[in-house]
Design a protein around this motif. Structure first.
Motif, PDB file in Angstrom:
ATOM      1  N   CYS A  38       0.822  -1.203   0.000  1.00 30.39           N
ATOM      2  CA  CYS A  38       0.000   0.000   0.000  1.00 30.39           C
ATOM      3  C   CYS A  38       0.857   1.254   0.000  1.00 30.39           C
ATOM      4  N   ILE A  59       0.994   5.212   1.394  1.00 26.30           N
ATOM      5  CA  ILE A  59       0.423   6.171   2.339  1.00 26.30           C
ATOM      6  C   ILE A  59       0.653   7.547   1.732  1.00 26.30           C
ATOM      7  N   GLU A  84      -0.841   0.316  11.546  1.00 25.89           N
ATOM      8  CA  GLU A  84      -1.745  -0.427  10.681  1.00 25.89           C
ATOM      9  C   GLU A  84      -3.115  -0.493  11.322  1.00 25.89           C
ATOM     10  N   SER A 106      -4.097  -1.185   5.619  1.00 28.74           N
ATOM     11  CA  SER A 106      -4.107   0.270   5.502  1.00 28.74           C
ATOM     12  C   SER A 106      -3.543   0.847   6.789  1.00 28.74           C
ATOM     13  N   TYR A 107      -2.988   2.006   6.661  1.00 22.06           N
ATOM     14  CA  TYR A 107      -2.315   2.616   7.782  1.00 22.06           C
ATOM     15  C   TYR A 107      -2.981   3.913   8.179  1.00 22.06           C
TER      16      TYR A 107
END
Lengths: 158, 347
Positions: free
Chosen positions: B277, B279, B312, B322-323
């Protein structure tokens, strides 16, 4: 072999008349005046071009409008226009702008120096170098380069 | 501690003053801060020195040594060996110095030469026998430590097309990651047969990689994830787990067999590591450093003087992790922030 100047015949423009700032009528002695476009332009307009005995203002490499400043966000962007598209002095000019602003502005300021879009053959490459803090720091440790930069900045301390 | 509960705060405990120019990097001595041994920190600077800081009995930090008269230009990066007995310092003067700590005093026991210009990063592998350095000459060098503090260059890795900003070994495997001004991340490993080091994977824009200079990389404590940060204003999380297919009962014997089984898996498949992912949207200026703590918190240091912490989020509705931003500490420093192992210093 004689190495020629990059741009042997630069176009020299007239220097803009310097506006005298009128003293504000209501003076708050403790208020810090926000830094504006003209103040920043005043810092850089007299920087000497690395190759010719003219200032960046005279060669229209920088203009008042090429300075974008937001004092509240401590941000300034200077967009400069090299005199010729293949100017190899573009990185040096960019460095001069950076160093002058670093020495003249409060340390809270974030500075972006960029070539005016479409005015240089390797614009992206030069911009990337000029905005890489580590590359700039290492370059300024080079005594020859530092001397060149200081020579260009000398007229600005008059 | 549940980081996602909220109400987190980052408080400055002390400001360490002494350097006379910007501080570029710091490193915690891994053999300190435990078992009653006072924590020790090394910082390196544009003032050409390295300072050693120790935490005293009262809890406050003092400078216990200054390593000077060695490097002739900015010291850019420093790294302790896993035993904590050696400190490697990488400098713009194109050398890497190795210092030995003997009872609080530091002596330079070796100087590694070879890079053509500024060395930007140095990293020890988990065993402490290999050292990696990288620099503006676009190369990554691997050195092996011999008896008597002698260092031999084992390989000069070419492949990056620009300045290499940082190198970092995997937390326990002999796999090296390098990140560069050429916007890519490269993974290097030794070829089992020929003992030759080569690039086993390149993570660039085509692999959902960064679109501008990659400044730093950090593995999580398991080594199955790594985070990279960039001038493109994003952090990227990568899956670096060695995906074992159903084991057929082999390799579950000794630890050594298991290790080489996973190492082979890690290195054999060319596309082992993949993007998990990105960010984005949290940073508006270059992210210079990223650090993944033992607890799983990802800290970023950026050119807007702020430190941001991410964790996370346990959102089970998506397959991809996802963070979440835990906190943002503005004006953490007066100037740009570069972090190291959950401590930070500004320029």
């Amino acid at each position: 072999m004689v190495t020629g100047l990059i741009n042997a015949n630069p176009i020299v423009y007239e220097r803009k008349e310097r506006r005298v700032r009128s003293a504000p009528t209501d003076i708050d002695e403790y208020a810090e005046e926000p830094i504006d476009q003209l103040e920043i332009f005043d810092h850089i307009r007299d920087i000497k071009d690395p190759e010719h005995p003219y200032s960046l203002e005279e060669l229209k490499v920088v203009t008042e409008d090429s300075v974008e400043v937001n004092d509240r966000h401590s941000y300034v962007r200077v967009t400069f226009t090299p005199t010729v598209e293949h100017c190899s002095m573009a990185t040096v000019i960019g460095l001069c702008l950076r160093v002058k602003l670093l020495r003249s502005l409060p340390s809270r300021y974030k500075v972006d120096v960029r070539i005016a879009p479409g005015t240089h053959a390797t614009e992206a490459a030069v911009n990337k170098q000029l905005n890489d803090k580590e590359r700039v720091a290492a370059a300024l440790e080079n005594p020859n380069l530092l001397e060149m930069v200081n020579e260009c900045l000398a007229p600005t301390f008059a | 501690m549940d980081f996602l509960e909220g109400n987190l705060e980052l408080r400055e405990r002390q400001r360490l003053e002494g350097h006379t120019d910007r501080v570029w990097s710091l490193a915690w001595n891994p053999a300190t801060g435990v078992c009653g041994i006072p924590a020790m920190l090394a910082s390196c600077s544009g003032d050409k020195t390295v300072r050693i800081w120790q935490q005293g009995p009262s809890g406050s930090w003092d400078c216990s040594a200054v390593l000077e008269d060695n490097h002739t230009r900015t010291v850019r990066s420093c790294a302790w060996s896993p035993s904590g007995k050696l400190l490697a310092t990488a400098s713009f003067d194109a050398t890497t110095a190795i210092w030995e700590c003997v009872g609080g005093d530091f002596e330079c026991v070796a100087t590694l030469e070879g890079h053509e210009n500024e060395v930007k990063s140095v990293s020890w592998d988990a065993s402490g026998s290999l050292l990696a350095t990288c620099g503006r000459d676009k190369t990554v060098w691997i050195w092996e430590m011999q008896p008597g503090n002698e260092f031999e260059c084992v390989s000069v890795l070419q492949g990056h097309t620009q300045d290499v900003k940082m190198v970092q070994w995997h937390p326990f495997m002999e796999v090296l990651v390098s990140v560069s001004y050429d916007n890519s991340v490269k993974i290097w490993a030794e070829d089992g047969d020929s003992d030759d080091w080569h690039c086993v994977q390149t993570l660039n824009e085509a692999s959902s990689g960064h679109t501008s200079t990659v400044w730093a990389v950090s593995f999580n404590s398991n080594g199955d994830r790594m985070a990279t940060c960039s001038d493109d204003l994003t952090l990227k999380i990568w899956d670096t787990s060695a995906k074992a297919s159903e084991t057929s009962g082999s390799s579950c014997g000794s630890w050594v067999t298991q290790y080489s089984f996973y190492l082979d898996l890690f290195c054999d498949a060319r596309d082992k590591r993949r993007h998990l992912c990105t960010i984005s949207g949290y940073h508006d200026r270059t992210i210079f450093s990223v650090n993944w703590s033992r607890d799983g918190v990802i800290a970023s240091g950026a050119a807007d003087d702020a430190i941001r912490l991410f964790f996370e989020s346990k959102d089970n509705s998506v397959d991809v992790p996802s963070y979440k931003l835990l906190l943002k500490k503005e004006k953490a420093h007066d100037m740009d922030v570069k972090l190291s192992a959950m401590e930070s210093k500004g320029t």
